[in-house]
Design a protein around this motif. Structure first.
Motif, PDB file in Angstrom:
ATOM      1  N   GLU A  15       0.817  -1.210   0.000  1.00 13.90           N
ATOM      2  CA  GLU A  15       0.000   0.000   0.000  1.00 13.90           C
ATOM      3  C   GLU A  15       0.855   1.265   0.000  1.00 13.90           C
ATOM      4  OE1 GLU A  15      -2.638  -0.656   3.316  1.00 13.90           O
ATOM      5  OE2 GLU A  15      -3.814  -2.139   2.203  1.00 13.90           O
ATOM      6  N   LEU A  16       1.979   1.219   0.692  1.00 10.27           N
ATOM      7  CA  LEU A  16       2.891   2.360   0.686  1.00 10.27           C
ATOM      8  C   LEU A  16       3.378   2.626  -0.738  1.00 10.27           C
ATOM      9  CD1 LEU A  16       4.703   4.474   2.161  1.00 10.27           C
ATOM     10  CD2 LEU A  16       6.400   2.645   2.408  1.00 10.27           C
ATOM     11  N   ALA A  17       3.854   1.584  -1.417  1.00 12.83           N
ATOM     12  CA  ALA A  17       4.369   1.736  -2.778  1.00 12.83           C
ATOM     13  C   ALA A  17       3.285   2.195  -3.740  1.00 12.83           C
ATOM     14  CB  ALA A  17       4.972   0.423  -3.262  1.00 12.83           C
ATOM     15  N   ALA A  18       2.090   1.672  -3.603  1.00 15.56           N
ATOM     16  CA  ALA A  18       0.997   2.033  -4.509  1.00 15.56           C
ATOM     17  C   ALA A  18       0.692   3.524  -4.447  1.00 15.56           C
ATOM     18  CB  ALA A  18      -0.247   1.217  -4.185  1.00 15.56           C
ATOM     19  N   GLY A  19       0.990   4.154  -3.322  1.00 21.77           N
ATOM     20  CA  GLY A  19       0.714   5.572  -3.161  1.00 21.77           C
ATOM     21  C   GLY A  19       1.863   6.494  -3.528  1.00 21.77           C
ATOM     22  N   LEU A  20       3.003   5.930  -3.935  1.00 22.60           N
ATOM     23  CA  LEU A  20       4.164   6.756  -4.272  1.00 22.60           C
ATOM     24  C   LEU A  20       4.199   7.073  -5.760  1.00 22.60           C
ATOM     25  CD1 LEU A  20       6.931   4.965  -2.160  1.00 22.60           C
ATOM     26  CD2 LEU A  20       5.739   7.098  -1.619  1.00 22.60           C
ATOM     27  N   LYS A  21       4.669   8.269  -6.090  1.00 17.05           N
ATOM     28  CA  LYS A  21       4.826   8.690  -7.476  1.00 17.05           C
ATOM     29  C   LYS A  21       6.285   8.555  -7.879  1.00 17.05           C
ATOM     30  CE  LYS A  21       1.011  11.904  -7.250  1.00 17.05           C
ATOM     31  NZ  LYS A  21       0.571  13.271  -7.234  1.00 17.05           N
ATOM     32  N   SER A  22       6.507   8.422  -9.179  1.00 19.18           N
ATOM     33  CA  SER A  22       7.878   8.297  -9.701  1.00 19.18           C
ATOM     34  C   SER A  22       8.544   9.665  -9.755  1.00 19.18           C
ATOM     35  CB  SER A  22       7.846   7.710 -11.099  1.00 19.18           C
ATOM     36  OG  SER A  22       7.343   6.415 -11.058  1.00 19.18           O
ATOM     37  N   PRO A  23       9.821   9.714  -9.509  1.00 13.80           N
ATOM     38  CA  PRO A  23      10.654   8.615  -9.047  1.00 13.80           C
ATOM     39  C   PRO A  23      10.390   8.351  -7.561  1.00 13.80           C
ATOM     40  CG  PRO A  23      11.968  10.621  -9.170  1.00 13.80           C
ATOM     41  CD  PRO A  23      10.590  10.962  -9.681  1.00 13.80           C
ATOM     42  N   ALA A  24      10.396   7.103  -7.188  1.00 14.60           N
ATOM     43  CA  ALA A  24      10.152   6.710  -5.799  1.00 14.60           C
ATOM     44  C   ALA A  24      11.415   6.055  -5.252  1.00 14.60           C
ATOM     45  CB  ALA A  24       8.979   5.729  -5.724  1.00 14.60           C
ATOM     46  N   HIS A  25      11.886   6.572  -4.142  1.00 17.93           N
ATOM     47  CA  HIS A  25      13.089   6.040  -3.511  1.00 17.93           C
ATOM     48  C   HIS A  25      12.735   5.627  -2.088  1.00 17.93           C
ATOM     49  CE1 HIS A  25      15.150   9.068  -6.372  1.00 17.93           C
ATOM     50  NE2 HIS A  25      14.894   7.929  -7.002  1.00 17.93           N
ATOM     51  N   VAL A  26      12.924   4.335  -1.780  1.00 19.94           N
ATOM     52  CA  VAL A  26      12.578   3.815  -0.460  1.00 19.94           C
ATOM     53  C   VAL A  26      13.825   3.196   0.151  1.00 19.94           C
ATOM     54  CG1 VAL A  26      11.067   2.304   0.863  1.00 19.94           C
ATOM     55  CG2 VAL A  26      10.231   3.338  -1.266  1.00 19.94           C
ATOM     56  N   LEU A  27      14.226   3.728   1.281  1.00 20.46           N
ATOM     57  CA  LEU A  27      15.415   3.263   1.986  1.00 20.46           C
ATOM     58  C   LEU A  27      14.984   2.455   3.200  1.00 20.46           C
ATOM     59  CD1 LEU A  27      17.445   6.603   1.928  1.00 20.46           C
ATOM     60  CD2 LEU A  27      17.285   4.828   0.162  1.00 20.46           C
ATOM     61  N   LEU A  28      15.487   1.224   3.295  1.00 17.58           N
ATOM     62  CA  LEU A  28      15.107   0.323   4.381  1.00 17.58           C
ATOM     63  C   LEU A  28      16.246   0.152   5.367  1.00 17.58           C
ATOM     64  CD1 LEU A  28      13.327  -2.431   2.248  1.00 17.58           C
ATOM     65  CD2 LEU A  28      12.310  -0.456   3.389  1.00 17.58           C
ATOM     66  N   TYR A  29      15.905   0.287   6.641  1.00 15.01           N
ATOM     67  CA  TYR A  29      16.862   0.156   7.735  1.00 15.01           C
ATOM     68  C   TYR A  29      16.350  -0.917   8.686  1.00 15.01           C
ATOM     69  CZ  TYR A  29      18.243   4.838   6.151  1.00 15.01           C
ATOM     70  OH  TYR A  29      18.650   5.911   5.396  1.00 15.01           O
ATOM     71  N   GLY A  30      17.257  -1.672   9.268  1.00 12.94           N
ATOM     72  CA  GLY A  30      16.853  -2.659  10.255  1.00 12.94           C
ATOM     73  C   GLY A  30      17.877  -3.757  10.403  1.00 12.94           C
ATOM     74  N   ASP A  31      17.813  -4.441  11.522  1.00 10.05           N
ATOM     75  CA  ASP A  31      18.735  -5.529  11.804  1.00 10.05           C
ATOM     76  C   ASP A  31      18.460  -6.723  10.901  1.00 10.05           C
ATOM     77  OD1 ASP A  31      20.009  -4.125  13.845  1.00 10.05           O
ATOM     78  OD2 ASP A  31      18.641  -4.879  15.381  1.00 10.05           O
ATOM     79  N   LEU A  32      19.395  -7.636  10.869  1.00  9.84           N
ATOM     80  CA  LEU A  32      19.246  -8.889  10.138  1.00  9.84           C
ATOM     81  C   LEU A  32      17.983  -9.595  10.616  1.00  9.84           C
ATOM     82  CD1 LEU A  32      20.908 -10.478   8.039  1.00  9.84           C
ATOM     83  CD2 LEU A  32      21.906 -11.740   9.939  1.00  9.84           C
ATOM     84  N   GLY A  33      17.143 -10.005   9.675  1.00 10.76           N
ATOM     85  CA  GLY A  33      15.915 -10.714  10.015  1.00 10.76           C
ATOM     86  C   GLY A  33      14.749  -9.840  10.429  1.00 10.76           C
ATOM     87  N   ALA A  34      14.901  -8.521  10.325  1.00  6.45           N
ATOM     88  CA  ALA A  34      13.832  -7.613  10.752  1.00  6.45           C
ATOM     89  C   ALA A  34      12.688  -7.533   9.744  1.00  6.45           C
ATOM     90  CB  ALA A  34      14.386  -6.213  11.016  1.00  6.45           C
ATOM     91  N   GLY A  35      12.908  -8.007   8.505  1.00  8.61           N
ATOM     92  CA  GLY A  35      11.834  -8.015   7.524  1.00  8.61           C
ATOM     93  C   GLY A  35      12.060  -7.135   6.309  1.00  8.61           C
ATOM     94  N   LYS A  36      13.293  -6.719   6.056  1.00 10.17           N
ATOM     95  CA  LYS A  36      13.563  -5.827   4.929  1.00 10.17           C
ATOM     96  C   LYS A  36      13.228  -6.466   3.580  1.00 10.17           C
ATOM     97  CE  LYS A  36      17.788  -5.159   6.302  1.00 10.17           C
ATOM     98  NZ  LYS A  36      17.679  -5.891   7.572  1.00 10.17           N
TER      99      LYS A  36
END
Length: 135
Positions: A15-36
Motif C-alpha cells: 500500500e505504501l508503494a501504490a501511493g508513491l509517485k515516480s521517481p520513488a526512492h525507499v530506503l530500508l533500515y533494520g537488523d538482520l531478520g527484521a523483515g527488509k
C-alpha cells in the motif's frame, strides 16, 4: 505501526508503494531478520511487479531490476562497506525519473545523497512482531 504477521508487513509495504509517485526512492533500515526483504517484496508488488516470486534479496548480485508499472531497482548493500559505492551506478539509478529504487541496508549509503527518499525503519517489537516507522 506494529505488524503482527508477515502478511500485515507485506500489505503495508504494498500500500505504501501504490501511493508513491515516480521517481520513488525507499530506503530500508533494520537488523538482520527484521523483515527488509519481505517489505521489499510488498513494495515491488505495489510498484506493479507481476511475478513477486522473482523478487529475492540481491545480497550477492547487489542489484536486481524488475519490470512493473515503473522500472524497479532492488539494491542490497549488506556486503558493501559504508560509503564504498563506487562502480554500482547509484547516481544513474537515482537519476532515472521513471524508476522506483528500493535499498536494503540503507545505512551503508554513507554520505550518498537521497533527497526526497522515504525512510522505513524495521525493528523487533518482540519475537513475532515488527515495529515499522516511516519517515
Amino acid at each position: 505501526m506494529i505488524s503482527t504477521s508477515e502478511e500485515q508487513t507485506y500489505t503495508f509495504a504494498r500500500e505504501l508503494a501504490a501511493g508513491l509517485k515516480s521517481p520513488a526512492h525507499v530506503l530500508l533500515y533494520g537488523d538482520l531478520g527484521a523483515g527488509k526483504t519481505l517489505f521489499s517484496k510488498g513494495l515491488a508488488d505495489g510498484f506493479g511487479v507481476a511475478d513477486i516470486d522473482e523478487v529475492t534479496s540481491p545480497t550477492f548480485t547487489l542489484i536486481n531490476q524488475y519490470a512493473g508499472r515503473v522500472k524497479v531497482y532492488h539494491i542490497d548493500l549488506y556486503r558493501i562497506e559504508t560509503g564504498a559505492l563506487e562502480g554500482l551506478g547509484l547516481d544513474e539509478i537515482f537519476d532515472d525519473p521513471d524508476a522506483a529504487v528500493i535499498i536494503e541496508w540503507a545505512d551503508r549509503l554513507g554520505r550518498f545523497e537521497t533527497p526526497g527518499a522515504v525512510r522505513v525503519f524495521l525493528s523487533y517489537a518482540d519475537e513475532h512482531s515488527r515495529k515499522i516507522d516511516v519517515c
